[in-house]
Design an enzyme around this catalytic site. Structure first.
Site, PDB file in Angstrom:
ATOM      1  N   GLY A  10       0.845  -1.204   0.000  1.00 45.82           N
ATOM      2  CA  GLY A  10       0.000   0.000   0.000  1.00 45.82           C
ATOM      3  C   GLY A  10       0.873   1.244   0.000  1.00 45.82           C
ATOM      4  O   GLY A  10       1.897   1.280   0.686  1.00 45.82           O
ATOM      5  N   ARG A  71       0.610  -5.059  -4.965  1.00 49.28           N
ATOM      6  CA  ARG A  71       0.665  -6.071  -3.903  1.00 49.28           C
ATOM      7  C   ARG A  71       1.070  -7.424  -4.477  1.00 49.28           C
ATOM      8  O   ARG A  71       0.717  -8.471  -3.948  1.00 49.28           O
ATOM      9  CB  ARG A  71      -0.679  -6.147  -3.184  1.00 49.28           C
ATOM     10  CG  ARG A  71      -1.045  -4.876  -2.412  1.00 49.28           C
ATOM     11  CD  ARG A  71      -2.108  -5.155  -1.377  1.00 49.28           C
ATOM     12  NE  ARG A  71      -2.598  -3.963  -0.720  1.00 49.28           N
ATOM     13  CZ  ARG A  71      -1.981  -3.361   0.300  1.00 49.28           C
ATOM     14  NH1 ARG A  71      -0.843  -3.849   0.751  1.00 49.28           N
ATOM     15  NH2 ARG A  71      -2.509  -2.293   0.857  1.00 49.28           N
ATOM     16  N   ASP A 102       5.667  -5.092   5.902  1.00 51.00           N
ATOM     17  CA  ASP A 102       6.089  -6.473   6.181  1.00 51.00           C
ATOM     18  C   ASP A 102       6.019  -7.378   4.950  1.00 51.00           C
ATOM     19  O   ASP A 102       6.880  -8.236   4.755  1.00 51.00           O
ATOM     20  CB  ASP A 102       5.306  -7.071   7.354  1.00 51.00           C
ATOM     21  CG  ASP A 102       3.808  -6.985   7.164  1.00 51.00           C
ATOM     22  OD1 ASP A 102       3.344  -6.243   6.269  1.00 51.00           O
ATOM     23  OD2 ASP A 102       3.083  -7.664   7.913  1.00 51.00           O
ATOM     24  N   THR A 124       4.895   2.010   6.295  1.00 51.16           N
ATOM     25  CA  THR A 124       3.490   1.599   6.290  1.00 51.16           C
ATOM     26  C   THR A 124       2.740   2.520   7.235  1.00 51.16           C
ATOM     27  O   THR A 124       3.218   2.769   8.354  1.00 51.16           O
ATOM     28  CB  THR A 124       3.236   0.136   6.725  1.00 51.16           C
ATOM     29  OG1 THR A 124       1.838  -0.019   7.031  1.00 51.16           O
ATOM     30  CG2 THR A 124       4.023  -0.288   7.953  1.00 51.16           C
ATOM     31  N   ASP A 126       0.414   1.718   8.861  1.00 49.21           N
ATOM     32  CA  ASP A 126      -0.028   0.900   9.999  1.00 49.21           C
ATOM     33  C   ASP A 126       0.969   0.931  11.165  1.00 49.21           C
ATOM     34  O   ASP A 126       0.604   0.638  12.297  1.00 49.21           O
ATOM     35  CB  ASP A 126      -0.227  -0.559   9.562  1.00 49.21           C
ATOM     36  CG  ASP A 126      -1.221  -0.690   8.412  1.00 49.21           C
ATOM     37  OD1 ASP A 126      -2.053   0.229   8.245  1.00 49.21           O
ATOM     38  OD2 ASP A 126      -1.158  -1.698   7.677  1.00 49.21           O
ATOM     39  N   ASP A 128       3.270  -1.055  12.038  1.00 48.20           N
ATOM     40  CA  ASP A 128       3.193  -2.303  12.798  1.00 48.20           C
ATOM     41  C   ASP A 128       4.404  -3.222  12.615  1.00 48.20           C
ATOM     42  O   ASP A 128       4.348  -4.391  12.967  1.00 48.20           O
ATOM     43  CB  ASP A 128       1.914  -3.065  12.398  1.00 48.20           C
ATOM     44  CG  ASP A 128       1.880  -3.396  10.909  1.00 48.20           C
ATOM     45  OD1 ASP A 128       2.750  -2.910  10.160  1.00 48.20           O
ATOM     46  OD2 ASP A 128       0.982  -4.148  10.501  1.00 48.20           O
ATOM     47  N   ARG A 170      -5.007  -2.169   9.703  1.00 45.71           N
ATOM     48  CA  ARG A 170      -4.980  -3.627   9.568  1.00 45.71           C
ATOM     49  C   ARG A 170      -5.139  -4.294  10.938  1.00 45.71           C
ATOM     50  O   ARG A 170      -6.053  -3.946  11.638  1.00 45.71           O
ATOM     51  CB  ARG A 170      -3.694  -4.057   8.865  1.00 45.71           C
ATOM     52  CG  ARG A 170      -3.872  -5.374   8.173  1.00 45.71           C
ATOM     53  CD  ARG A 170      -2.962  -5.543   7.009  1.00 45.71           C
ATOM     54  NE  ARG A 170      -3.677  -5.393   5.750  1.00 45.71           N
ATOM     55  CZ  ARG A 170      -3.109  -5.229   4.584  1.00 45.71           C
ATOM     56  NH1 ARG A 170      -1.802  -5.168   4.495  1.00 45.71           N
ATOM     57  NH2 ARG A 170      -3.829  -5.128   3.506  1.00 45.71           N
TER      58      ARG A 170
END
Ligand code: F6P
Length: 341
Positions: A10, A71, A102, A124, A126, A128, A170
């Site tokens: 993304g 992706r 990731d 990202t 996110d 994460d 996510r």
């Protein structure tokens, strides 16, 4: 040396700042640069362009990525990783800087095992990734959530409504937690800590009882709320992820709240607004620092590693550590948010 640069997964604000940093540092050291188009899809298909200094001029404030992204997962393609390496070698690319989350970096880690020289840069929204305290794009996304919450506060207050705000992230709640804390949400629901629907309803009644006649609930798209009827997220992508936004947790929660409490409730799904547009100053600075550091590592003969932000400085970690598990929101932050309920 010819250095390849690729953006995968993304998009996130700050990707162009990172591409610029990679290219500018490489040029400064006398190297050439190739841009791989559309993430691993371009690496598989040999879709690459030579980048010249003029190609990276003026891109620092631009959202998206001038290289495109996808992706695509080479690990799911027959012979995918050797094909990527063959393509890169055919274009004379001696080493790659892979900018991604990731998924992208797990492929980069496999390239390193071939062995093929590769250095990662964590991005990202996110936020994460294990092994780093910051990913490019996160700060901008949080800023967008905060601006939205500021705006929603005034309309929520005017109509005495409950506002449910669904944000990305996510399977972790970093965007929700940071956005909720900075934007003054009175309830933040994240995947890391399960809350029952009854607790949500109790929270809203308590606030009304205290004379607070509006409420702002931030809900992470991946939250688990047992008993809430959600969509399935549709088919999984090549990395096994469903579209969490399609579960519709914000919409389902707002309907539930209205039905159970009678309080007028509205939902706002921030969606891809959180990924679009110009990066914040912090994302630009870290994209710049990490992009330059990645080239220095590659040129210095390092591979299978990534520069990351740790304790305010740049440190280097193995790619395998970066993609080993997810960084989850700690209880301490979750409890902090509860102070403001
Ligand atoms: O990983 C970044 C992210 O924006 C997630 O927060 C979100 O779940 C997902 O990507 C959405 O992906 P897509 O843009 O493919 O719908």
């Amino acid at each position: 040396m010819r250095i390849g640069v690729l953006t995968g997964g993304g998009d996130a604000p700050g990707l162009n700042a990172a591409i610029r940093a990679v290219a500018r540092r490489a040029f400064q050291l006398g190297h050439q640069v190739s841009g791989v188009k559309n993430g691993w899809a371009g690496a598989l298909a040999g879709d690459m362009i030579d980048l010249e200094p003029r190609d990276v001029r003026g891109i620092l404030p631009l959202g998206g990525t001038i290289l495109g992204t996808s992706r695509t997962n080479p690990l799911k393609e027959p012979d995918g990783v050797p094909r990527v390496v063959r393509c890169l070698q055919r274009f004379g690319v001696d080493g790659l800087v892979a900018i991604g989350g990731d998924d992208t970096l797990s492929v980069a880690a496999r390239l390193h095992e071939v062995p093929y020289p590769v250095v990662g840069v964590p991005k990202t929204i996110d936020n994460d990734l294990a092994g780093t305290e910051f990913c490019i794009g996160f700060d901008t996304a949080v800023g967008i959530v905060v601006e939205a919450l500021d705006r929603l506060h005034t309309t929520a207050s005017a109509h005495h409504r409950v506002m449910v705000v669904e944000v990305m992230g996510r399977d972790t709640g970093w965007v929700a937690m940071a956005g909720g804390l900075a934007g003054g949400a009175d309830l933040v629901l994240i995947p890391e800590f399960e809350v029952s629907l009854e607790e949500v309803v109790r929270h809203l009644h308590r606030r009304r009882g205290e004379g607070k006649d509006f409420s702002i609930i931030v809900v992470a798209e991946g939250v688990h709320l047992p008993g809430l009827d959600l969509g399935d997220g549709g088919p999984a992508d090549a990395f096994g992820h469903v579209q969490l936004a399609r579960r519709g947790v914000g919409d389902a929660l707002s309907r539930y709240i209205e039905q159970e409490t009678g309080f007028e409730t509205r939902v706002t799904v921030l969606g891809h607004l959180q990924r679009g547009g110009s990066p914040s100053a912090l994302d630009r600075i870290w994209a710049t620092r990490l992009g330059v550091a990645a080239v220095d590592l590659l040129v210095g003969g390092e591979t299978g590693v990534a520069p990351v932000r740790r304790d305010g400085g740049v440190c280097v970690v193995p790619l395998s550590d970066l993609v080993a598990g997810q960084r989850r929101v700690p209880r301490e932050l979750y409890e902090l948010a509860r102070v403001f309920g």
